[in-house]
Structures are given as structure tokens and as C-alpha cells.
Design an enzyme around this catalytic site. Structure first.
Site: not given
Length: 335
Positions: A115, A262, A292
């Protein structure tokens, strides 16, 4: 001393839209449950036969970024490719991009920081440019999650979250010390590595061993996430690393024109927004549309914010990420 500026941005997501209602046909879940916990309404998944892969999506995003930077593949001195889902166990996606785009025999570096991969990649590229070694660096974040998710009720806590897509940025050398990437800040804490992980297959646990060791209901080659633990750590580390970047540049939260976090969970972004007392116009979120997308989430969001005119010349832009590893980081950019 040289600085690096973002001279071009691009993004790509598959055409196949998967809504929460679509997922409810595969597992015991519903739109309200998913939105309440994550803020996600839909995501994009690669569809068999659509011509997409992690590397191919990266190339599609990269071509847009190069066009906007007014550069050709021959102008690129280095590729930095961030992903947790390469097309092959090895080699990584960077060399595939080099071949697909017909580039010279330039270096291709793969970043495996999940991530926070794009922020790490920006930091690495920034150092190469600051030293004068390279002039134009292509940075890509791309992910194909959908093929490796447990799309049953057993895996719903993870599988509803992730989507596929790619984003790219071109870092270009600049001699304007007050513009571009002002600083980057990176951290890790491996003590919590298994709280968000995929433990196999690996060189320690190949597929036959995994199947032999585990009952069918506990398949360890799907991602595992301790959601509450990750959430609690994320909100702390996001805040810390954003403050670290602001302090390093003698800035305060009121100086932030755009925060691109993020896209892990809308609730995390909202928590951080409230903590720094930022308005909706100062934070960009698109997890509602894409889920995501791990290393791709920041460059996709950054590209969209710029395309929508929400990032202008002279703005202070903050990138921040937290994820598996645990790893986290921030980048402070004067646009």
C-alpha cells in the site's frame, strides 16, 4: 542541487465494474454492510479476455503520463514499478514495461511495499534525480487483486475491499529548489507483518505443503487482514508521518492544499481529515468507485484530482500511505 517534479500523470482501470450488489450474489454480504465499514460502492475487476494484466495496465497508465509530460519512451532513464501482484513470481513488472514500451536498456526496479509502494517509489526516484544520475523516471503503481481473492463468504472481510487498476507518474529533473518533491519520509515495523499478509505460497511454504498443512476452510494462500488492528495502527501512523513531513518543511496543516491518502478505507481518510481539520476540498477520495487498489491507489487518485482541476500550480500536495509490512510514508510536494 536538483529537485524532482511530477511532469505527467496517468491512470487506467478495467472497464468491468463490480458493485456491492454483484458481490452479494457470491457471498453473504450486502451494499449497506460494505459501505458502512469501508465506504466502497463499487470496484473494477479484470475480466478474462479483456487484455489486462498488472504490467499491461501499468503500460496503459504510463502512456498517458508520458504524453502529458510531452516525453517519449526514449526519454525515460529508469522505471520504478510498485506492485504486490506481479504477472509472474519473477521477474517483476518493470522489465515487462521496458519491453512493451520499446524503451532502451534502462534500469527497471521493482518495489514491494504494497500500500505504501507508490510513496516509496517516489522517494527512491527523487533520490536518483537529486544526485543528477537520471533526468526522467517513470513510476508505476499497478495491481491485479481480483484473481487472488477468496470470493466466498469465508473471505468477504478482505475480498469486498480490493480492486484492480494502475496509475503512473513521470518524475523529471528541475532546478527550481522551491518546487517539486520537497521531502519524503519512510518507515516500517515488521513486528506486525503477519497482521496484513499473504503467507504462501512462498519459498518457505510452497503450495503442496500449504494444502497438506491446512484444512480446506483455512486456505493460507488468500490474503489475511486483522482489520481492527490495521485500522488502529493506520490512523496513528498516517497522522505521524503527515506531521513529520509538514514539520520538515516548516508547514502546518493549514498549508495543505490537497491531501491524497492511500485509499485503504474511507473511514481512515475521514478520521485523518478530521484530525487535521481539513475541508472536503482539501482531501481527495475515490475509494467509493475503485476500492483499495494498493500501490495504484495514490497515483489513480492523484491523477483524477489533477484532471478535475483540484491541484493547481503552487499548491502544497501531501501524499500519505500505510499498509502491509507494516510500512508507511509521506511525500510533501510543491506543485
Amino acid at each position: 542541487m536538483y529537485t524532482s517534479r511530477i511532469s505527467g500523470l496517468g491512470s487506467y482501470v478495467p472497464e468491468n465494474i463490480v458493485t456491492n450488489d454483484d458481490l452479494s450474489q457470491l457471498m453473504d454480504t450486502n451494499d449497506e454492510w460494505i459501505q458502512e465499514r469501508t465506504g466502497i460502492k463499487e470496484r473494477r475487476h479484470i475480466k478474462k479476455g479483456d487484455g489486462n494484466s498488472t504490467a499491461k495496465m501499468g503500460v496503459k497508465a504510463a502512456k498517458i503520463a508520458l504524453e502529458r509530460a510531452k516525453l517519449t519512451p526514449g526519454d525515460i532513464d529508469m522505471i520504478i514499478f510498485a506492485t504486490l501482484s506481479p504477472d509472474m513470481y519473477f521477474p517483476g513488472g518493470g522489465v515487462q514495461v521496458q519491453e512493451m514500451m520499446g524503451m532502451k536498456t534502462i534500469p527497471a526496479l521493482d518495489i514491494r511495499n504494497q500500500c505504501s509502494g507508490f510513496v516509496y517509489a517516489i522517494s527512491v526516484g527523487d533520490q536518483f534525480i537529486k544526485t543528477g544520475m537520471y533526468k526522467n523516471i517513470l513510476i508505476i503503481g499497478s495491481e491485479n487483486h481480483s484473481g487472488g481473492l477468496d470470493m466466498t463468504t469465508r473471505g468477504r472481510s478482505v475480498s469486498v475491499i480490493f480492486g484492480d487498476g494502475a496509475g503512473a507518474a513521470v518524475l523529471t529533473r528541475s532546478e527550481d529548489a522551491g518546487r517539486g518533491v520537497l521531502s519524503t519520509h519512510l518507515h516500517s515495523e515488521g513486528a506486525h507483518a503477519k497482521e496484513l499478509s499473504l503467507i504462501g505460497p512462498s519459498t518457505e511454504r510452497w503450495v503442496p505443503e500449504l494444502i497438506e498443512e491446512n484444512p480446506q476452510e483455512e486456505i493460507p494462500y488468500y490474503p489475511y487482514m486483522n482489520g481492527q488492528f490495521v485500522f488502529k495502527n493506520a490512523v496513528v501512523r498516517f497522522s505521524e508521518v503527515i506531521n513529520e513531513g509538514l514539520q520538515a518543511n516548516n508547514l502546518s496543516s493549514s498549508d495543505i492544499d490537497m491531501l491524497i491518502p492511500h485509499q485503504a478505507n474511507l473511514r481512515i481518510s475521514q478520521f485523518v481529515q478530521k484530525k487535521f481539520q481539513l475541508s472536503d476540498d482539501q482531501v481527495y477520495n475515490n475509494i467509493q468507485k475503485y476500492g483499495n487498489t494498493t500501490a495504484a491507489s495514490i497515483p489513480i487518485a492523484l491523477t483524477e484530482a489533477w484532471e478535475e482541476g483540484k491541484i493547481k500550480e503552487g499548491d502544497t500536495v501531501v501524499l500519505a500511505a500505510f499498509g502491509s509490512g507494516f510500512t508507511w510514508g509521506s511525500a510533501i510536494i510543491k506543485w
